[in-house]
Motif scaffolding. Structure first.
Motif, PDB file in Angstrom:
ATOM      1  N   TYR A 113       0.836  -1.190   0.000  1.00  0.00           N
ATOM      2  CA  TYR A 113       0.000   0.000   0.000  1.00  0.00           C
ATOM      3  C   TYR A 113       0.871   1.239   0.000  1.00  0.00           C
ATOM      4  CZ  TYR A 113      -4.141  -2.766   0.742  1.00  0.00           C
ATOM      5  OH  TYR A 113      -5.168  -3.656   0.573  1.00  0.00           O
ATOM      6  N   GLN A 118      -3.801   0.375  -2.756  1.00  0.00           N
ATOM      7  CA  GLN A 118      -3.037  -0.854  -2.992  1.00  0.00           C
ATOM      8  C   GLN A 118      -2.316  -0.700  -4.323  1.00  0.00           C
ATOM      9  OE1 GLN A 118      -4.601  -5.015  -4.175  1.00  0.00           O
ATOM     10  NE2 GLN A 118      -4.417  -5.144  -1.962  1.00  0.00           N
ATOM     11  N   GLN A 173      -4.844   0.851   4.129  1.00  0.00           N
ATOM     12  CA  GLN A 173      -3.893   1.797   4.712  1.00  0.00           C
ATOM     13  C   GLN A 173      -4.642   3.071   5.038  1.00  0.00           C
ATOM     14  OE1 GLN A 173      -0.718   3.338   2.190  1.00  0.00           O
ATOM     15  NE2 GLN A 173       0.710   3.302   3.922  1.00  0.00           N
ATOM     16  N   SER A 218      -1.193   0.585   8.614  1.00  0.00           N
ATOM     17  CA  SER A 218      -1.856  -0.380   7.737  1.00  0.00           C
ATOM     18  C   SER A 218      -2.410  -1.536   8.561  1.00  0.00           C
ATOM     19  CB  SER A 218      -0.868  -0.896   6.693  1.00  0.00           C
ATOM     20  OG  SER A 218      -1.469  -1.883   5.862  1.00  0.00           O
TER      21      SER A 218
END
Lengths: 111, 114
Positions: B49, B54, B68, B74
């Motif tokens: 991330y 992503q 995240q 995260s």
């Protein structure tokens, strides 16, 4: 402790000798390579890196050699010490794509 | 500067349950990657991330997901746990910008599925 070292090739070296750990990488397009050290119970720790436009890079007591012709990477540790005992991984990446790790080599330093 | 922290360090779950793991990156790092480590398969990339998106994904089933937050922290979630999900889950943070690939790993979360 962490069972990272199970089923891994093992290199046994006398304290004070030089160690050479080898790695075959998979993607001929990979442009960045890293060596990591992992001690029992800890996450991998960065040792040294090299970009594909280089064939050798030196750090403190460590040297990485890259041979793109045969897709081979090696890590040389000078004057190996007991504290160097760990599992060593090579890793490759292309751009900032996913990082692919090798299977690892366990280094045992004999006092 | 504080290193990468992961919580919890150890976790025991039963098959079918779900689990959420947390990772706090080094201050200033915007990229967080997750890895699964097992004795048989080694270190395998799950996903990465960067700035809450992503950016890269490995070859894991959809039961594995992540996210995240705006502070770069995260979380990773595994749903419908299987015995084979027992592993050490590692997260690594980095600056994430071009040319800054060096990753710093946390100590991992040891997940045991019974």
């Amino acid at each position: 402790g962490e069972s990272v070292g199970l089923h891994l090739p093992t290199l046994s070296v006398q304290e004070g000798d030089n160690s050479i750990i080898n790695c075959a990488y998979s993607n001929s397009a990979s442009d960045y390579f890293i060596w990591y050290k992992q001690e029992s119970g800890k996450g991998p720790q960065f040792i040294i890196d090299i970009r594909s436009n280089m064939d050798k890079r030196q750090g403190q007591r460590v040297t990485v050699l890259l041979n793109k012709t045969v897709k081979h990477l090696s890590l040389q540790i000078a004057a190996t010490q007991p504290g160097d005992s760990a599992v060593y991984f090579c890793a490759e990446t292309l751009g900032y794509q996913k990082v692919t790790f090798g299977t690892g080599t366990k280094l045992q330093v004999i006092p | 500067k504080a290193g990468v922290t992961q919580t919890p360090r150890y976790l025991i779950k039963t098959r079918g349950q779900q689990v959420t793991l947390s990772c706090s990156p080094i201050s200033g790092h915007r990229s967080v990657s997750w890895y699964q480590q097992t004795p048989g398969q080694g270190l395998q990339f799950l996903f990465e991330y960067f700035s809450e998106t992503q950016r890269n994904k490995g070859n894991f089933p959809g039961r594995f997901s992540g996210r995240q937050f705006s502070n770069s922290r995260s979380e990773m979630n595994v749903s419908t746990l299987e015995l084979g999900d027992s592993a050490l889950y590692l997260c690594a943070s980095s600056l994430g910008s071009a040319g800054s690939y060096e990753q710093y790993f946390g100590p991992g979360t040891r997940l045991t599925v019974t």
